[in-house]
Design a protein around this motif. Structure first.
Motif, PDB file in Angstrom:
ATOM      1  N   THR A  45       0.821  -1.205   0.000  1.00 54.07           N
ATOM      2  CA  THR A  45       0.000   0.000   0.000  1.00 54.07           C
ATOM      3  C   THR A  45       0.857   1.258   0.000  1.00 54.07           C
ATOM      4  N   LEU A  46       0.209   2.376  -0.361  1.00 47.55           N
ATOM      5  CA  LEU A  46       0.823   3.701  -0.290  1.00 47.55           C
ATOM      6  C   LEU A  46      -0.079   4.587   0.552  1.00 47.55           C
ATOM      7  N   LEU A  47       0.514   5.206   1.557  1.00 53.28           N
ATOM      8  CA  LEU A  47      -0.228   6.059   2.479  1.00 53.28           C
ATOM      9  C   LEU A  47       0.720   7.106   3.037  1.00 53.28           C
ATOM     10  N   ASN A  48       0.230   8.327   3.148  1.00 57.43           N
ATOM     11  CA  ASN A  48       1.016   9.428   3.670  1.00 57.43           C
ATOM     12  C   ASN A  48       1.655   9.052   5.010  1.00 57.43           C
ATOM     13  N   GLN A  49       2.947   9.287   5.143  1.00 58.73           N
ATOM     14  CA  GLN A  49       3.645   8.970   6.387  1.00 58.73           C
ATOM     15  C   GLN A  49       3.013   9.662   7.581  1.00 58.73           C
ATOM     16  N   ALA A  50       2.507  10.856   7.395  1.00 58.88           N
ATOM     17  CA  ALA A  50       1.865  11.556   8.508  1.00 58.88           C
ATOM     18  C   ALA A  50       0.676  10.765   9.040  1.00 58.88           C
ATOM     19  N   ARG A  51      -0.057  10.091   8.155  1.00 57.64           N
ATOM     20  CA  ARG A  51      -1.187   9.278   8.594  1.00 57.64           C
ATOM     21  C   ARG A  51      -0.707   8.042   9.349  1.00 57.64           C
ATOM     22  N   VAL A  52       0.391   7.449   8.905  1.00 55.04           N
ATOM     23  CA  VAL A  52       0.977   6.326   9.642  1.00 55.04           C
ATOM     24  C   VAL A  52       1.355   6.773  11.049  1.00 55.04           C
ATOM     25  N   HIS A  53       1.980   7.940  11.150  1.00 55.34           N
ATOM     26  CA  HIS A  53       2.317   8.481  12.467  1.00 55.34           C
ATOM     27  C   HIS A  53       1.060   8.625  13.320  1.00 55.34           C
ATOM     28  N   GLU A  54       0.008   9.163  12.727  1.00 57.63           N
ATOM     29  CA  GLU A  54      -1.230   9.393  13.468  1.00 57.63           C
ATOM     30  C   GLU A  54      -1.807   8.092  14.014  1.00 57.63           C
ATOM     31  N   LEU A  55      -1.714   7.029  13.234  1.00 56.50           N
ATOM     32  CA  LEU A  55      -2.243   5.740  13.685  1.00 56.50           C
ATOM     33  C   LEU A  55      -1.442   5.199  14.864  1.00 56.50           C
ATOM     34  N   PHE A  56      -0.129   5.344  14.827  1.00 58.66           N
ATOM     35  CA  PHE A  56       0.678   4.948  15.976  1.00 58.66           C
ATOM     36  C   PHE A  56       0.370   5.826  17.196  1.00 58.66           C
ATOM     37  N   LEU A  57       0.194   7.108  16.967  1.00 55.65           N
ATOM     38  CA  LEU A  57      -0.134   8.007  18.082  1.00 55.65           C
ATOM     39  C   LEU A  57      -1.460   7.618  18.737  1.00 55.65           C
ATOM     40  N   GLU A  58      -2.425   7.166  17.935  1.00 54.00           N
ATOM     41  CA  GLU A  58      -3.699   6.712  18.494  1.00 54.00           C
ATOM     42  C   GLU A  58      -3.511   5.470  19.352  1.00 54.00           C
ATOM     43  N   VAL A  59      -2.679   4.543  18.888  1.00 49.97           N
ATOM     44  CA  VAL A  59      -2.385   3.346  19.676  1.00 49.97           C
ATOM     45  C   VAL A  59      -1.765   3.745  21.010  1.00 49.97           C
ATOM     46  N   MET A  60      -0.823   4.670  20.988  1.00 52.21           N
ATOM     47  CA  MET A  60      -0.176   5.138  22.216  1.00 52.21           C
ATOM     48  C   MET A  60      -1.182   5.777  23.162  1.00 52.21           C
ATOM     49  N   LYS A  61      -2.002   6.671  22.615  1.00 53.43           N
ATOM     50  CA  LYS A  61      -2.963   7.408  23.442  1.00 53.43           C
ATOM     51  C   LYS A  61      -4.009   6.488  24.062  1.00 53.43           C
ATOM     52  N   ASN A  62      -4.339   5.397  23.366  1.00 55.21           N
ATOM     53  CA  ASN A  62      -5.342   4.460  23.859  1.00 55.21           C
ATOM     54  C   ASN A  62      -4.767   3.349  24.726  1.00 55.21           C
ATOM     55  N   ALA A  63      -3.458   3.311  24.867  1.00 57.78           N
ATOM     56  CA  ALA A  63      -2.797   2.265  25.643  1.00 57.78           C
ATOM     57  C   ALA A  63      -2.953   2.523  27.141  1.00 57.78           C
ATOM     58  N   PRO A  64      -2.684   1.536  27.985  1.00 58.77           N
ATOM     59  CA  PRO A  64      -2.832   1.736  29.437  1.00 58.77           C
ATOM     60  C   PRO A  64      -2.047   2.916  29.985  1.00 58.77           C
ATOM     61  N   THR A  65      -0.889   3.229  29.387  1.00 61.56           N
ATOM     62  CA  THR A  65      -0.079   4.340  29.891  1.00 61.56           C
ATOM     63  C   THR A  65      -0.520   5.700  29.367  1.00 61.56           C
ATOM     64  N   ARG A  66      -1.415   5.700  28.330  1.00 62.54           N
ATOM     65  CA  ARG A  66      -1.861   6.959  27.690  1.00 62.54           C
ATOM     66  C   ARG A  66      -0.654   7.791  27.245  1.00 62.54           C
ATOM     67  N   LEU A  67       0.322   7.131  26.642  1.00 67.34           N
ATOM     68  CA  LEU A  67       1.581   7.769  26.252  1.00 67.34           C
ATOM     69  C   LEU A  67       1.362   8.790  25.138  1.00 67.34           C
ATOM     70  N   GLN A  68       1.973   9.959  25.287  1.00 66.18           N
ATOM     71  CA  GLN A  68       1.982  10.986  24.251  1.00 66.18           C
ATOM     72  C   GLN A  68       3.386  11.565  24.143  1.00 66.18           C
ATOM     73  N   PRO A  69       3.779  12.034  22.947  1.00 68.06           N
ATOM     74  CA  PRO A  69       5.109  12.612  22.806  1.00 68.06           C
ATOM     75  C   PRO A  69       5.238  13.943  23.561  1.00 68.06           C
TER      76      PRO A  69
END
Length: 638
Positions: A138-162
């Motif tokens: 697939t081809l997808l904007n890297q910024a969107r890939v970043h956003e998907l990882f950020l959502e995983v972090m934010k929804n994780a038990p630690t609520r991790l954010q940069p």
């Protein structure tokens, strides 16, 4: 997807229950004085690692980034099939499939024999070889890939954010302490620019790009060369009469250079990689002052007799091809017998051309390899020496990447007059592309034998699950509800190992599979009893799944070992999703597709990063114990 194990709750199941003692993560929270893991850089490597570690509340993770916030456009866009398999483990593979452009075909264009000033289509190939993966390229904007990882972090038990607006400037390692021995100096790049902050960490991972301060601090040096060739890249919205604009294309003109066309997500956007001029050996690309207009003009010259009418230039950049590899991936020089504390990943340790689409992919595979190992050490499951395997495994793969990409980049920049290879009528760039399909799909990675990769003694029991390679998924049916699915999609980025037990012809009570399950569940020396904490679920560390040859309706009433229907969670709820059978509905027979021995069956041991660690007979209890003894420490409570 399983949830409600700890009780019913509304809302999205992707949002995990928050850890009660988590550190504040919002943008106004002060930086801590010490952390377990400090990640420098919010690129693909850093965010992939952070998304893994965010799942573990016992690991205090901090990720810092000099920029004021997430990127919005541009940079890498290719997501190969291996990375798509990894995205599935993080829970957003299907979302990427829905949003992205799928690279189904690649077309090749070269000078027209009747008129060399014009190009013509000379061939077409299926981009993902049949049966190589259940996932698309697939081809997808890297910024969107970043956003998907950020959502995983934010929804994780630690609520991790940069923590944005902080750059790592330097670090020192104290060899005389095991308690947060790495002292990191951060510099504010935002509102309080220039302010310094010192943080102590147990481990530091430099995902801070080609000019990595982490690499510099540990004495790492990049070695390699440059092709002295300027290329431009741009994302554009445009009209054109070029007939293959919505297909990936490799274009070689007679006299105007070469070009790569990549359609993008959304149906209208596309990317062009455009060859510009050769550079002198001592010349840098910035000295030429190339502009977007130069790229557009070059693209139109290459595409003759077709043209491109640009309506919006979304993003563009000029770069010079270079291939460089660091001499170390961690802080321990070769030959020294000690455990690493500082690591580098992604562009911080290898750089190459973007045209093979490997940069973002390999960067994330670096940190996916490291993340589960850090978690295993922090949870007390393995000794810190496990972390030595990161450099051993990933540097070897990066070296192979550099060598392959070096060859590919020069072929892509070669004039058509040099296109014949070994007397073949097929142009060199087309033939090389076809030969590289396994590599560009990310499927050529094979880790060599080690404590984490068993010997191929019993590989013949399942040749399609090659030891050291990624677990090649295949269709199955879940017995409990007749659900058709991919077996590989059971793996989550949760740090667990998995044993897939394939039943042989004898699959009833007293069979080798039943004996294996009984030994795992009851013997105090089994790998489950030895490495699973007494107060944890039986599948918390190693997850057993069984695959039978019969159809699901035959198996529904069959008595199975309790371990295959374990009671887990605070309520002791029974898990009905451990038992599978071959897909008799037409998607394929996993035993046949992967060559699993139907008479004897086997067990396939899979690492947390989806790579096959071992293939063993179902009866090989002691061999399984010996393998895990080389990786795990006896379980601790909690």
């Amino acid at each position: 997807m399983q949830y409600y194990k700890s009780g019913f709750r509304g809302g999205s199941p992707d949002v995990k229950p928050a850890a009660p003692d988590r550190r504040p993560r919002d943008g106004f929270a002060a930086l801590p004085d010490q952390v377990d893991v400090l990640i420098a850089g919010c690129g693909p490597a850093g965010l992939c690692l952070a998304a893994q570690l965010a799942q573990f509340p016992e690991i205090d993770t901090l990720i810092v980034e000099p920029k004021p916030g997430p990127i919005e456009k541009g940079q890498a866009d290719g997501v190969n099939t291996r990375t798509m398999e990894m995205f599935q483990a993080f829970g957003f593979g299907e979302q990427v499939k829905r949003e992205s452009y799928w690279v189904n075909q690649t077309a090749f264009w070269a000078p027209d024999a009747a008129n060399a000033d014009h190009i013509t289509r000379i061939g077409r190939v299926q981009d993902v070889p049949e049966g190589s993966s259940e996932m698309p390229h697939t081809l997808l904007n890297q910024a969107r890939v970043h956003e998907l990882f950020l959502e995983v972090m934010k929804n994780a038990p630690t609520r991790l954010q940069p923590s944005y607006g902080w750059a790592l400037r330097d670090l020192q390692i104290d060899p005389d302490t095991e308690d947060h021995p790495v002292t990191v100096t951060l510099e504010n790049t935002g509102v309080n620019a220039g302010e310094l902050k010192t943080i102590r960490a147990n481990f530091v991972v430099g995902c801070d790009g080609a000019r990595s301060n982490v690499r510099r601090a540990i004495g790492g040096e990049m070695h390699g060369d440059a092709a002295h060739q300027a290329w431009g890249v741009m994302d554009i919205l445009a009209n054109t009469d070029f007939p293959d604009i919505r297909q990936k294309c490799l274009v070689a003109s007679a006299n105007e250079g070469n070009m790569l066309i990549l359609p993008r997500e959304g149906g209208y956007l596309f990317r062009l990689y455009v060859e510009l001029d050769k550079l002198n050996p001592e010349e840098r690309v910035a000295e030429r002052n190339f502009t977007a207009d130069d790229m557009i003009a070059a693209a139109n010259r290459i595409l003759q007799p077709y043209m491109i009418d640009v309506k919006e230039l979304v993003w563009w950049s000029i770069y010079e091809i270079g291939h460089r590899l660091t001499d170390r991936f961690d802080n321990v020089p070769a030959g020294q017998d000690r455990d690493p504390r500082v690591f580098t990943a992604g562009d911080a340790c290898h750089t190459h051309s973007p045209k093979a689409g490997q940069g973002m992919n390999v960067s994330m595979q670096d940190s996916f390899n490291l993340g589960w190992k850090l978690a295993q050490v922090f949870k007390g499951r393995s000794a810190p020496s496990l972390l030595r395997s990161y450099s051993a495994e990933r540097r070897a793969e990066a070296k192979r990447l550099i060598e392959t990409d070096h060859q590919w980049a020069r072929i892509m920049s070669a004039p058509p007059g040099q296109s014949e290879l070994d007397g073949s009528d097929m142009p060199r760039f087309q033939k090389q592309f076809i030969e590289n399909l396994e590599f560009t799909g990310g499927l050529a990675v094979k880790y060599e034998g080690s404590a984490l990769i068993g010997p191929p003694t019993h590989q013949a029991l399942a040749p399609g699950f090659e030891i050291g390679c990624r677990f090649h998924s295949a269709p199955v049916v879940r017995v409990a509800d007749a659900m058709q699915m991919q077996l590989g999609h059971l793996a989550e980025a949760d740090g667990r190992w998995r044993i897939f037990a394939f039943a042989g012809a004898d699959s009833g009570a007293g069979s080798p599979l039943y004996d294996l399950a009984a030994w795992l569940a009851e013997d105090p020396h089994s790998v489950l009893r030895r490495y699973t904490p007494a107060d944890a679920d039986i599948d918390a560390v190693i997850d057993l799944r069984a695959i039978f040859q019969q159809s699901f309706d035959v198996l529904l009433d069959q008595q199975v070992p309790a371990l295959l229907r374990p009671k887990t969670g605070p309520f002791g709820l029974q898990d009905h999703e451990k038992i599978f059978c071959v897909d008799h509905k037409g998607a394929g027979d996993i035993f046949e597709m992967r060559g699993v021995d139907r008479a004897s069956g086997c067990m396939v041991v899979v690492r947390p990063d989806q790579y096959v660690a071992h293939v063993l007979p179902l009866e090989a209890h002691q061999a399984l114990s010996a393998f895990f003894d080389g990786i795990f420490l006896p379980a601790q409570s909690g």
